[in-house]
Design an enzyme around this catalytic site. Structure first.
Site, PDB file in Angstrom:
ATOM      1  N   VAL A 226      24.815 -56.035 -17.323  1.00 40.82           N
ATOM      2  CA  VAL A 226      23.968 -56.684 -16.303  1.00 40.82           C
ATOM      3  C   VAL A 226      24.103 -55.976 -14.947  1.00 40.82           C
ATOM      4  CG1 VAL A 226      23.509 -58.845 -15.081  1.00 40.82           C
ATOM      5  CG2 VAL A 226      24.110 -58.901 -17.502  1.00 40.82           C
TER       6      VAL A 226
ATOM      7  N   GLY B 145      20.055 -59.052 -22.028  1.00 37.29           N
ATOM      8  CA  GLY B 145      19.886 -57.606 -21.847  1.00 37.29           C
ATOM      9  C   GLY B 145      20.009 -57.222 -20.382  1.00 37.29           C
TER      10      GLY B 145
ATOM     11  N   LYS C 261      24.068 -73.227 -20.750  1.00 38.82           N
ATOM     12  CA  LYS C 261      22.776 -73.111 -20.055  1.00 38.82           C
ATOM     13  C   LYS C 261      22.098 -74.474 -19.943  1.00 38.82           C
ATOM     14  CE  LYS C 261      22.246 -68.332 -21.503  1.00 38.82           C
ATOM     15  NZ  LYS C 261      21.916 -67.496 -22.651  1.00 38.82           N
TER      16      LYS C 261
ATOM     17  N   GLU D 134      19.919 -67.609 -10.970  1.00 35.94           N
ATOM     18  CA  GLU D 134      18.813 -67.561 -11.939  1.00 35.94           C
ATOM     19  C   GLU D 134      19.202 -66.794 -13.206  1.00 35.94           C
ATOM     20  OE1 GLU D 134      15.354 -68.967 -11.338  1.00 35.94           O
ATOM     21  OE2 GLU D 134      15.899 -68.834 -13.438  1.00 35.94           O
TER      22      GLU D 134
ATOM     23  N   GLU E  98      27.876 -62.122 -25.810  1.00 31.33           N
ATOM     24  CA  GLU E  98      29.006 -62.320 -24.896  1.00 31.33           C
ATOM     25  C   GLU E  98      30.185 -61.500 -25.398  1.00 31.33           C
ATOM     26  OE1 GLU E  98      28.760 -64.286 -22.042  1.00 31.33           O
ATOM     27  OE2 GLU E  98      26.700 -64.150 -22.712  1.00 31.33           O
TER      28      GLU E  98
ATOM     29  N   GLY F 220      23.919 -55.156 -25.959  1.00 32.42           N
ATOM     30  CA  GLY F 220      24.397 -55.799 -24.731  1.00 32.42           C
ATOM     31  C   GLY F 220      23.958 -57.246 -24.597  1.00 32.42           C
TER      32      GLY F 220
ATOM     33  N   GLY G 138      18.008 -65.311 -19.065  1.00 31.78           N
ATOM     34  CA  GLY G 138      17.706 -63.946 -18.621  1.00 31.78           C
ATOM     35  C   GLY G 138      16.561 -63.858 -17.632  1.00 31.78           C
TER      36      GLY G 138
HETATM   37  N1  LIG Z   1      24.509 -59.379 -21.199  1.00 25.42           N
HETATM   38  C1  LIG Z   1      23.555 -60.275 -20.945  1.00 25.42           C
HETATM   39  O1  LIG Z   1      22.417 -60.194 -21.471  1.00 25.42           O
HETATM   40  C2  LIG Z   1      23.824 -61.393 -20.001  1.00 25.42           C
HETATM   41  C3  LIG Z   1      25.069 -61.613 -19.480  1.00 25.42           C
HETATM   42  N2  LIG Z   1      25.279 -62.638 -18.609  1.00 25.42           N
HETATM   43  C4  LIG Z   1      26.587 -62.856 -18.008  1.00 25.42           C
HETATM   44  O2  LIG Z   1      26.823 -61.810 -17.085  1.00 25.42           O
HETATM   45  C5  LIG Z   1      28.223 -61.520 -17.022  1.00 25.42           C
HETATM   46  C6  LIG Z   1      28.434 -60.033 -17.315  1.00 25.42           C
HETATM   47  O3  LIG Z   1      27.929 -59.765 -18.596  1.00 25.42           O
HETATM   48  P1  LIG Z   1      27.756 -58.256 -19.113  1.00 25.42           P
HETATM   49  O4  LIG Z   1      27.234 -57.395 -18.041  1.00 25.42           O
HETATM   50  O5  LIG Z   1      27.001 -58.371 -20.375  1.00 25.42           O
HETATM   51  O6  LIG Z   1      29.263 -57.865 -19.442  1.00 25.42           O
HETATM   52  P2  LIG Z   1      29.898 -56.407 -19.684  1.00 25.42           P
HETATM   53  O7  LIG Z   1      31.038 -56.623 -20.602  1.00 25.42           O
HETATM   54  O8  LIG Z   1      28.848 -55.447 -20.084  1.00 25.42           O
HETATM   55  O9  LIG Z   1      30.441 -55.982 -18.243  1.00 25.42           O
HETATM   56  C7  LIG Z   1      31.426 -56.716 -17.626  1.00 25.42           C
HETATM   57  C8  LIG Z   1      31.775 -56.099 -16.300  1.00 25.42           C
HETATM   58  O10 LIG Z   1      32.687 -57.001 -15.661  1.00 25.42           O
HETATM   59  C9  LIG Z   1      33.752 -56.208 -15.128  1.00 25.42           C
HETATM   60  N3  LIG Z   1      34.932 -57.056 -15.022  1.00 25.42           N
HETATM   61  C10 LIG Z   1      35.554 -57.764 -15.977  1.00 25.42           C
HETATM   62  N4  LIG Z   1      36.602 -58.426 -15.479  1.00 25.42           N
HETATM   63  C11 LIG Z   1      36.648 -58.113 -14.163  1.00 25.42           C
HETATM   64  C12 LIG Z   1      37.509 -58.473 -13.106  1.00 25.42           C
HETATM   65  N5  LIG Z   1      38.550 -59.286 -13.300  1.00 25.42           N
HETATM   66  N6  LIG Z   1      37.268 -57.969 -11.867  1.00 25.42           N
HETATM   67  C13 LIG Z   1      36.208 -57.141 -11.653  1.00 25.42           C
HETATM   68  N7  LIG Z   1      35.357 -56.765 -12.623  1.00 25.42           N
HETATM   69  C14 LIG Z   1      35.581 -57.249 -13.867  1.00 25.42           C
HETATM   70  C15 LIG Z   1      33.932 -55.079 -16.110  1.00 25.42           C
HETATM   71  O11 LIG Z   1      34.654 -54.046 -15.472  1.00 25.42           O
HETATM   72  P3  LIG Z   1      34.944 -52.635 -16.184  1.00 25.42           P
HETATM   73  O12 LIG Z   1      33.620 -51.902 -16.084  1.00 25.42           O
HETATM   74  O13 LIG Z   1      35.998 -52.022 -15.384  1.00 25.42           O
HETATM   75  O14 LIG Z   1      35.313 -52.940 -17.594  1.00 25.42           O
HETATM   76  C16 LIG Z   1      32.478 -54.744 -16.400  1.00 25.42           C
HETATM   77  O15 LIG Z   1      31.969 -53.855 -15.435  1.00 25.42           O
HETATM   78  C17 LIG Z   1      28.888 -62.457 -18.030  1.00 25.42           C
HETATM   79  O16 LIG Z   1      29.310 -63.619 -17.371  1.00 25.42           O
HETATM   80  C18 LIG Z   1      27.746 -62.811 -18.990  1.00 25.42           C
HETATM   81  O17 LIG Z   1      27.940 -64.052 -19.593  1.00 25.42           O
HETATM   82  C19 LIG Z   1      24.256 -63.469 -18.214  1.00 25.42           C
HETATM   83  C20 LIG Z   1      23.007 -63.294 -18.695  1.00 25.42           C
HETATM   84  C21 LIG Z   1      22.694 -62.265 -19.659  1.00 25.42           C
HETATM   85  N1  LIG Z   2      24.825 -63.823 -24.587  1.00 22.58           N
HETATM   86  C1  LIG Z   2      23.697 -64.336 -23.906  1.00 22.58           C
HETATM   87  C2  LIG Z   2      23.299 -63.428 -22.801  1.00 22.58           C
HETATM   88  C3  LIG Z   2      22.368 -64.050 -21.878  1.00 22.58           C
HETATM   89  O1  LIG Z   2      22.572 -65.110 -21.330  1.00 22.58           O
HETATM   90  C4  LIG Z   2      22.546 -64.492 -24.873  1.00 22.58           C
HETATM   91  O2  LIG Z   2      22.613 -63.884 -25.946  1.00 22.58           O
HETATM   92  O3  LIG Z   2      21.605 -65.234 -24.567  1.00 22.58           O
END
Ligand SMILES: NC(=O)C1=CN([C@@H]2O[C@H](COP(=O)(O)OP(=O)(O)OC[C@H]3O[C@@H](n4cnc5c(N)ncnc54)[C@H](OP(=O)(O)O)[C@@H]3O)[C@@H](O)[C@H]2O)C=CC1
Ligand SMILES: N[C@@H](CC=O)C(=O)O
Length: 414
Positions: A14, A294, A196, A120, A181, A178, A125
């Site tokens: 994200v 995504g 949600k 949001e 979770e 991606g 998403g």
């Molecule tokens: N993927 C999706 O489609 C969606 C995700 N979300 C939410 O968004 C959030 C991120 O998801 P996503 O991007 O998929 O996850 P990723 O696993 O792809 O990325 C997680 C990021 O968080 C960083 N991170 C983890 N722990 C820490 C910490 N303690 N301090 C600072 N940075 C940290 C990681 O750092 P590093 O790069 O160093 O590993 C990495 O950059 C989650 O809460 C998820 O539930 C919400 C909607 C949709």
């Molecule tokens: N893991 C979640 C990511 C977005 O919120 C999903 O699959 O819907």
């Protein structure tokens, strides 16, 4: 005009999605000044000096106006939200689990802060559903919400019923793309959809729900038996979430797998797409659909929040918000398909058999009616070993309060 300074927390799916979008837009009223991540060893495509591994470098920096948080560590996300609000920062968050579990505290903190928090990206998403509930539905009487709130489980179910992929392969793809979770049991177990639903309940219904208030059943146990039944009948299987008014202004809520028929508005919502159907007096039904997971779709939701926030946007939590969950303590009956190993389960459940689909197999596969309270008790029991999906949700809805005769609301949703 001086550009606002934005710091990102997280540069994963994200965070990078948001970063890409910002790079492709011109004349923005803000710029990224720092990115906080966790792992100093990870190779990144950006210069080292934009990254930090110390949250305080951002939280204590007076120059930073907005924090955009998308990290995969809910405890840390909560700490960032707390400290950020205490330090008067504006916060955008994608962390739905953290938000769902701590919304009451964060709303209180926001009241006493110079900053605000909007999120949001945390629900469905790219679908602007919170903004819609806040700004368009404000003061309207919504009596129901029904939909697909989790992209990964919808992706998995679409791939196994539509393309014949195995559950494991489809789950692996959802992870690689991606969508899933970091702990995918949150997706397939229905927890993510429940998180949600809690956030939606707050914004659409002023209900302070917690996930433990939601009747919840995952998709993990769905096997080739349920799939071949769906294929044979031209049904699709979806993980559906429901929040619906019952009598006396109270509510019924659940997240569970359902056989969906072709005439349902959710039937064509496949893969990582989500759909939210809102039911309200005056407007009838409205279906909102779009990519629910995504990097870029979710990054866009964060980008849109950033723009809104630079224009002073914040949520208003309805003053009528109630202290109790608002949930109904009435019992209802639900029509389900059930696969189990013996007749004992049917007796335990006090199952009202409508159709036996076992056809000489070694397990029982039946269609019938159960009390929700029995199903709840049964699924929490130690020796629980069965699969159930609802079909005829209308049977349940028929037991609930209907909108006034004067309104033109259509009741058929499933
Ligand atoms: N993927 C999706 O489609 C969606 C995700 N979300 C939410 O968004 C959030 C991120 O998801 P996503 O991007 O998929 O996850 P990723 O696993 O792809 O990325 C997680 C990021 O968080 C960083 N991170 C983890 N722990 C820490 C910490 N303690 N301090 C600072 N940075 C940290 C990681 O750092 P590093 O790069 O160093 O590993 C990495 O950059 C989650 O809460 C998820 O539930 C919400 C909607 C949709
Ligand atoms: N893991 C979640 C990511 C977005 O919120 C999903 O699959 O819907």
């Amino acid at each position: 005009m001086k550009k606002k300074k934005v710091a990102l927390f997280g540069f994963g799916c994200v965070g990078q999605g948001l970063y890409d979008i910002i790079q492709q837009e011109n004349n923005l009223p803000f710029e990224i000044s720092k990115i906080c991540v966790k792992d100093p060893q990870k190779k990144r495509d950006l210069p080292n000096n934009i990254f930090t591994y110390n949250k305080h470098e951002i939280l204590d920096d007076q120059e930073i106006d907005i924090i955009a948080e998308a990290i995969s560590d809910d405890d840390e996300a909560l700490e960032i939200a707390r400290l950020g609000l205490r330090n008067g920062k504006n916060i955008i968050s994608a962390s739905k689990k953290m938000l769902a579990e701590n919304l009451t505290e964060l709303i209180e903190l926001e009241k006493n802060s110079q900053g605000s928090i909007i999120y949001e990206a945390s629900v469905c998403g790219s679908i602007p559903i919170l903004r819609t509930l806040q700004d368009y539905y404000k003061n309207s009487s919504i009596y129901g919400l029904f939909g697909i709130l989790n992209g990964s489980s919808n992706y998995i179910l679409s791939k196994i019923t539509g393309e014949g992929l195995t559950y494991q392969v489809a789950l692996k793809q959802a992870q690689e793309l991606g969508f899933a979770e970091i702990d995918p049991s949150l997706d397939v177990g229905g927890f993510d959809a429940s998180n949600k639903l809690c956030i939606l309940a707050r914004h659409g219904f002023q209900l302070p729900l917690g996930t433990s208030d939601i009747f919840q059943f995952g998709i993990q146990r769905i096997s080739e038996h349920e799939i071949s039944y769906a294929v044979k009948k031209d049904y699709k299987i979806k993980q559906v979430a429901l929040l619906r008014k019952t009598t006396g202004g109270r509510y019924l809520t659940m997240v569970m797998p359902a056989y969906i028929q072709e005439d349902s508005p959710l039937y064509q919502i496949d893969n990582e797409y989500n759909g939210v159907l809102l039911q309200s007096n005056f407007m009838g039904e409205q279906l909102f659909t779009g990519k629910g997971a995504g990097g870029h779709p979710t990054g866009w939701a964060m980008f849109s929040d950033l723009l809104a926030m630079t224009n002073g946007y914040h949520y208003s939590y309805n003053a009528g918000s109630r202290d109790d969950t608002g949930l109904s303590d009435e019992d209802f009956s639900l029509n389900i398909y059930l696969r189990c190993e013996s007749d004992t389960v049917l007796k335990e459940l006090d199952f009202d058999l409508l159709e036996d689909l076992s056809l000489g197999t070694s397990y029982r596969f039946v269609y019938g009616s159960v009390r929700l309270s029995n199903l709840q008790k049964f699924k929490s029991s130690e020796h629980f070993n069965a699969v159930f999906l609802t079909l005829d949700l209308q049977h349940l809805l028929d037991q609930l309060e209907r909108p006034s005769e004067k309104s033109s609301v259509v009741n058929e949703i499933a």
